[in-house]
Enzyme design. Structure first.
Site, PDB file in Angstrom:
ATOM      1  N   ASP A  38       0.861  -1.168   0.000  1.00  0.00           N
ATOM      2  CA  ASP A  38       0.000   0.000   0.000  1.00  0.00           C
ATOM      3  C   ASP A  38       0.897   1.217   0.000  1.00  0.00           C
ATOM      4  O   ASP A  38       2.123   1.093   0.002  1.00  0.00           O
ATOM      5  CB  ASP A  38      -0.994  -0.029   1.168  1.00  0.00           C
ATOM      6  CG  ASP A  38      -0.386   0.386   2.487  1.00  0.00           C
ATOM      7  OD1 ASP A  38      -1.124   0.800   3.374  1.00  0.00           O
ATOM      8  OD2 ASP A  38       0.850   0.283   2.632  1.00  0.00           O
ATOM      9  N   ASP A  98       0.092  -1.620   6.370  1.00  0.00           N
ATOM     10  CA  ASP A  98       0.116  -1.260   7.782  1.00  0.00           C
ATOM     11  C   ASP A  98      -1.253  -0.923   8.331  1.00  0.00           C
ATOM     12  O   ASP A  98      -1.411  -0.712   9.519  1.00  0.00           O
ATOM     13  CB  ASP A  98       1.041  -0.059   7.980  1.00  0.00           C
ATOM     14  CG  ASP A  98       0.519   1.172   7.267  1.00  0.00           C
ATOM     15  OD1 ASP A  98      -0.353   1.025   6.395  1.00  0.00           O
ATOM     16  OD2 ASP A  98       0.974   2.282   7.583  1.00  0.00           O
ATOM     17  N   ASN A 155      22.336 -45.320  -5.723  1.00  0.00           N
ATOM     18  CA  ASN A 155      22.788 -46.432  -4.892  1.00  0.00           C
ATOM     19  C   ASN A 155      21.946 -47.674  -5.074  1.00  0.00           C
ATOM     20  O   ASN A 155      22.474 -48.780  -5.187  1.00  0.00           O
ATOM     21  CB  ASN A 155      22.723 -46.035  -3.423  1.00  0.00           C
ATOM     22  CG  ASN A 155      24.017 -45.425  -2.977  1.00  0.00           C
ATOM     23  OD1 ASN A 155      24.954 -45.356  -3.771  1.00  0.00           O
ATOM     24  ND2 ASN A 155      24.072 -44.976  -1.755  1.00  0.00           N
TER      25      ASN A 155
HETATM   26  N1  ATP Z   1      -9.356  10.454   8.903  1.00  0.00           N
HETATM   27  C1  ATP Z   1      -9.798  10.754   7.660  1.00  0.00           C
HETATM   28  N2  ATP Z   1     -10.629  11.780   7.484  1.00  0.00           N
HETATM   29  C2  ATP Z   1     -11.078  12.054   6.259  1.00  0.00           C
HETATM   30  N3  ATP Z   1     -10.762  11.410   5.161  1.00  0.00           N
HETATM   31  C3  ATP Z   1      -9.916  10.380   5.260  1.00  0.00           C
HETATM   32  C4  ATP Z   1      -9.390   9.995   6.518  1.00  0.00           C
HETATM   33  N4  ATP Z   1      -8.594   8.964   6.334  1.00  0.00           N
HETATM   34  C5  ATP Z   1      -8.605   8.699   5.025  1.00  0.00           C
HETATM   35  N5  ATP Z   1      -9.399   9.536   4.360  1.00  0.00           N
HETATM   36  C6  ATP Z   1      -9.686   9.547   2.923  1.00  0.00           C
HETATM   37  O1  ATP Z   1     -10.001   8.231   2.477  1.00  0.00           O
HETATM   38  C7  ATP Z   1      -9.078   7.826   1.487  1.00  0.00           C
HETATM   39  C8  ATP Z   1      -8.853   6.358   1.566  1.00  0.00           C
HETATM   40  O2  ATP Z   1      -8.189   6.019   2.760  1.00  0.00           O
HETATM   41  P1  ATP Z   1      -7.536   4.612   2.966  1.00  0.00           P
HETATM   42  O3  ATP Z   1      -7.149   4.532   4.375  1.00  0.00           O
HETATM   43  O4  ATP Z   1      -8.420   3.578   2.341  1.00  0.00           O
HETATM   44  O5  ATP Z   1      -6.247   4.613   2.081  1.00  0.00           O
HETATM   45  P2  ATP Z   1      -4.932   5.481   2.214  1.00  0.00           P
HETATM   46  O6  ATP Z   1      -4.556   5.580   3.641  1.00  0.00           O
HETATM   47  O7  ATP Z   1      -5.139   6.745   1.462  1.00  0.00           O
HETATM   48  O8  ATP Z   1      -3.904   4.678   1.362  1.00  0.00           O
HETATM   49  P3  ATP Z   1      -3.208   3.264   1.584  1.00  0.00           P
HETATM   50  O9  ATP Z   1      -4.234   2.254   1.212  1.00  0.00           O
HETATM   51  O10 ATP Z   1      -2.103   3.350   0.625  1.00  0.00           O
HETATM   52  O11 ATP Z   1      -2.740   3.187   3.000  1.00  0.00           O
HETATM   53  C9  ATP Z   1      -7.853   8.642   1.739  1.00  0.00           C
HETATM   54  O12 ATP Z   1      -7.066   8.784   0.603  1.00  0.00           O
HETATM   55  C10 ATP Z   1      -8.461   9.972   2.167  1.00  0.00           C
HETATM   56  O13 ATP Z   1      -8.856  10.710   1.040  1.00  0.00           O
HETATM   57 MG    MG Z   2      -1.697   2.337   4.700  1.00  0.00          MG
END
Ligand code: ATP
Ligand code: MG
Length: 919
Positions: free
Chosen positions: A384, A654, A722
């Protein structure tokens, strides 16, 4: 730390019910207790556990811990050293040897005349068993120790509410999971493992993945309220036992929170939990077979089958031609021993353990030994992006209005959202709060109090918080991924001017976001909705996230780790393709890919994947490097599609959204800073931040695998050779070609010469390509290489028969003098050539000249040859039927060996040319 059984998804529910109902009595008792806990007023549970919503007193908790013992499941710990020792004797080959030892005892000691009694066979067999089992034990023991030490550095904690005395306020504390006791009040948020069996008493949008217990990948919702439970359980009424896992107000140890938050009281810990009872009864040693396990056992059975066919043939031929059936039997048994790859379990375990220890030195925790080999076999690594390729610290760069101008109010809104949200401590939320703290949040923000929140989840990709000012008016503040936010917005606001969000405005906003993304910034949209006092509610649902007004953007700087680029380059050099599977959008991911030197190609989005059939996806993954906007289940679909194409897939992640993929991958790798559930599902945990250790893991894995393959190929082929020689000799010679005891001694010495194989090195070019298990190659190898050594066994018979006069002696008196010469000559030749096999076969290059074995292997093989050559000249010789040979024998031996090496090298060259591989 708990270790969860890893069920593959997609098991039928029906089967799972049987699986649960089939477990034993104590578990049912526990289950019933949980059932009793469920659906009753929460106060009943507090009474029974002598607890309250304010948690336990610290001293009370300490006493309870004393009494009940730590919250651990039995199989978390490596077994006691003695148990480990006993287990290292447990394998089919040791059992074969023990049976043969028993037979040898009966024949040579029990039934023999007092004068003929000989313990030699029994002693040799027992020595073999002891050597291989002890070596295995020492290696495994040491590696278990090393892993234990590292495991204690992986933190898995639970958040509990405790207080020091009646007057004190309850405090939230992070304590190690193992210190949890019945009655503790725990709070849960997305990403947490359920630390014990618990009864919920408050929850918000709580979704739990019970895949660990049911194999069912889809998360289920759990509730706190009695009403909802009553209704739900009425729906699910039926066979009470099997529906245990459907209980809505109970969560089970080992499962995990996918989204939402909750508080709950602990009802059972450790072995008393449902998971603990399963672990004890059913699943403790039942692990999913990896391709590696299947490979080892298929080769083992190949050799055992071979033995079952060959041994009776040898017995018949010797019985018929020599007429002494008793001695034919002993001889056949010795051949059986010769065919047993008794060092195999030791070689496999010692190699894996050695690999794990080498990784431990680099602060890599190997939770499952087999994954060392899978690491080397891996030819695709999916990773990721956020927190893995990029640093685990994100910086809030700018806060902008819809026109892209800096705007302080956006920061304030973001602060309200991030500060009040109680879900997982997300990197972006941390960045927002710490950025605002640096400037000090405007005083008026502190007047807002929190009303409710809609936690983040991976499908909505947004997070909303509802706050209330002192006048009772409420404000919904949402932030999230750009497209997902625009989907629930109806207007935009700049200053005080509110306008409808029409196509033009929408395009303009998307264009701005794209611009920031292309610069490498991650972008969130912030939006709000004013709720006047008349419409204010105490609780909200995700359906209330509508008609929001776009206020502006947040951009985050999320730079790649320094080690990402060199690590990716190194992996590619080693033939491992790297693919990025992210929940983030494609544009910013493409930028990160280019930054780390990965050619991104055309990205594929979660939506596109959703529309594909399995076949289409299998095809699409071949050409795609970047997969964006994936949900957790889509990540695992991509992994499975790659596996369906025959790849050995690693997954590095992670987050909670990585857990399904980590579980389904052949080797799941996580980092110490990851979510609990990610670390829990992973096979391997990197304690250090640098990704360079991945390359090392791959190399170690391949070395491990190479050394195992080496042993198997050598043993299979030289054993085959063998038996081939024995068959020819049995048919042709007037005596058995060797005494049974000679075969046994030869085997023992040969074992000693191979004992050091796990410490051998591998040729650099072997390490450059991912390796897969290939039983076909072993069979081929056996048939090609085995007879090569037989050629020289046969020339040695002829030599001993003619030049050294065995034939003449037989002609003279038919007695055993000729046999002793023959036996001694063949013993030395057989042993020396079998030992040279180690050097001939360990590399595809020319041994000694182009590639030399590691020192321990050189030493052990030299010692083996030394003992072998000395034996017929030693004082022991007469008692085991040897005679000293004329010195000229060694001249012939050297000639034979040179001939053998030339032939072997030639066959090797032909083999490699023909099959394109060595082993
Ligand atoms: N705490 C949050 N508040 C608002 N939006 C969020 C929050 N966390 C994540 N997002 C939005 O949701 C999207 C998807 O999050 P997700 O955790 O699925 O993947 P990521 O952390 O961006 O990437 P990866 O999968 O590579 O770890 C993020 O790219 C962001 O736009
Ligand atoms: Mg991640």
């Amino acid at each position: 730390m708990t270790q969860t059984p890893q069920h593959k998804t997609g098991k039928s529910k029906q089967k799972q019910k049987g699986f649960i109902a089939g477990s034993s009595v104590p578990e049912q008792k526990i289950s019933m207790r949980i059932v009793e806990e469920s659906g009753k007023p929460i106060q009943a549970t507090f009474d029974r556990t002598k607890s309250s919503p304010f948690g336990l007193f610290s001293h009370d908790a300490a006493e309870r811990l004393q009494r009940s013992g730590p919250n651990e499941v039995a199989h978390d710990k490596a077994p006691h050293a003695l148990v480990q020792l006993a287990l290292s004797f447990k394998n089919p080959f040791v059992i074969v040897l023990l049976i043969l030892a028993t037979i040898s005892y009966v024949l040579d000691v029990h039934l023999a005349e007092p004068d003929d009694r000989s313990w030699t066979g029994v002693i040799i067999l027992l020595s073999m068993v002891t050597i291989s089992s002890l070596l295995r034990f020492f290696q495994e023991y040491r590696s278990n120790k090393a892993t234990e030490r590292l495991k204690s550095m992986v933190r898995t904690t639970a958040t509990v509410l405790r207080r020091s005395n009646d007057a004190a306020n309850p405090q939230r504390q992070e304590i190690p999971m193992r210190e949890l006791v019945v009655g503790d009040v725990v709070s849960l948020q997305a990403g947490d493992m359920i630390p014990a069996d618990i009864r919920l008493f408050s929850s918000r949008d709580l979704f739990i993945s019970q895949a660990v217990l049911t194999g069912e990948a889809l998360p289920v919702e759990k509730y706190d309220t009695l009403g909802a439970v009553a209704q739900k359980s009425a729906d699910a009424a039926g066979d009470g036992q099997a529906d245990l896992l459907d209980l809505s107000d109970i969560c089970f140890m080992g499962t995990n929170v996918v989204s939402g938050t909750a508080t709950a009281v602990v009802v059972a810990t450790g072995a008393n939990t449902y998971f603990g009872s399963l672990a004890k009864n059913v699943v403790s040693h039942k692990r999913i077979e990896t391709s590696f396990d299947r490979g080892v056992s298929s080769v083992s059975w190949l050799l055992i089958r071979f033995m079952l066919v060959m041994v009776p043939i040898v017995f018949m031929i010797n019985g018929v031609t020599k007429g002494d059936w008793m001695s034919a039997l002993t001889f056949a048994l010795a051949v059986a021993v010769g065919l047993t790859p008794e060092m195999l379990p030791m070689i496999v375990s010692a190699n894996l353990a050695k690999g794990a220890m080498a990784m431990a030195r680099r602060k890599v925790v190997v939770k499952r030994l087999n994954s060392v080999q899978n690491f080397g076999a891996m030819d695709v690594l999916c990773t990721d992006k956020t927190g893995t390729l990029t640093q685990d610290k994100i910086i809030l760069e700018r806060h902008l209005n819809i026109k892209g101008n800096k705007d302080e109010s956006i920061l304030q809104l973001a602060w309200l959202n991030s500060f009040h949200q109680s879900g997982q401590k997300n990197l972006m939320d941390i960045a927002i709060v710490s950025h605002a703290d640096e400037r000090g949040p405007a005083a008026k923000l502190l007047q807002y109090s929190k009303v409710d929140e809609m936690p983040f989840d991976f499908v909505r990709r947004r997070l909303s918080v509802i706050v209330e000012d002192q006048g009772g008016a409420q404000l919904m503040v949402s932030k999230g991924a750009v497209e997902e936010m625009l989907a629930v917005c109806s207007h935009t606001q700049e200053g005080d001017e509110i306008r409808p969000l029409d196509d033009v405005a929408r395009t303009a906003l998307l264009e701005k976001a794209r611009e920031y993304n292309e610069e490498g910034y991650r972008v969130l949209i912030v939006a709000t909705r004013q709720i006047d006092a008349a419409h204010a509610k105490p609780q909200y649902k995700t359906e209330d996230e509508v008609s929001l007004i776009v206020r502006g953007f947040l951009t985050f700087f999320d730079p790649p780790k320094d080690s990402a680029a060199p690590a990716i380059r190194a992996l590619q050099e080693y033939g491992v393709a790297v693919k990025v599977l992210t929940g983030d959008n494609a544009i910013v991911t493409l930028k990160v890919c280019r930054d780390v030197g990965l050619d991104p190609g055309t990205p594929l989005s979660g939506q596109e994947i959703e529309a594909m059939s399995e076949q289409q996806l299998n095809e699409a993954v071949k050409y795609t490097t970047v997969f964006a906007k994936l949900t957790p289940l889509q990540k695992s679909r991509v992994v499975k599609a790659l596996q369906a194409n025959g790849h050995t897939v690693g997954f590095l992640g992670d987050g909670i959204n990585d857990a399904p993929a980590l579980r389904d991958a052949d080797v799941g790798i996580s980092v110490d800073s990851g979510a609990d559930i990610a670390k829990e599902t992973a096979d391997i945990i990197l304690l250090e931040k640098s990704l360079m250790v991945l390359e090392e893991g791959v190399v170690k894995g391949r070395e491990t695998f190479g050394n195992i393959l080496k042993y198997l190929n050598m043993t299979a082929s030289s054993n085959f050779g063998n038996v081939f020689s024995v068959l020819v000799a049995s048919a042709w010679l007037p005596w058995e070609p060797m005494l049974a005891v000679h075969l046994l001694i030869q085997n023992l010495i040969y074992d000693i010469s191979q004992m050091m194989l796990p410490w051998d090195k591998m040729d650099e070019d072997f390490l450059k390509k991912p390796r897969k298990w290939d039983a076909g190659n072993i069979r081929r190898f056996m048939i090609w290489i085995g007879p090569t050594s037989s050629v020289f066994d046969i020339t040695t018979y002829i030599l001993m028969w003619t030049v050294f006069g065995a034939g003449a002696m037989y002609a003279a008196d038919g007695g055993s003098a000729g046999q002793s010469i023959m036996n001694s000559g063949w013993f030395i030749e057989g042993l020396v050539s079998q030992t040279l096999v180690v050097h001939m076969l360990r590399t595809r290059k020319i041994p000694f000249i182009q590639s030399t074995a590691a020192l321990p292997v050189l030493l052990s093989t030299t010692i083996a040859i030394g003992i072998g050559c000395y034996l017929p000249f030693s004082p022991l010789a007469a008692s085991i039927g040897f005679v000293s040979l004329d010195k000229s024998y060694f001249l012939w031996l050297i000639l034979t060996m040179v001939g053998y090496m030339i032939l072997a090298q030639t066959v090797k060259t032909i083999y490699i040319r023909r099959y394109g591989q060595w082993f």
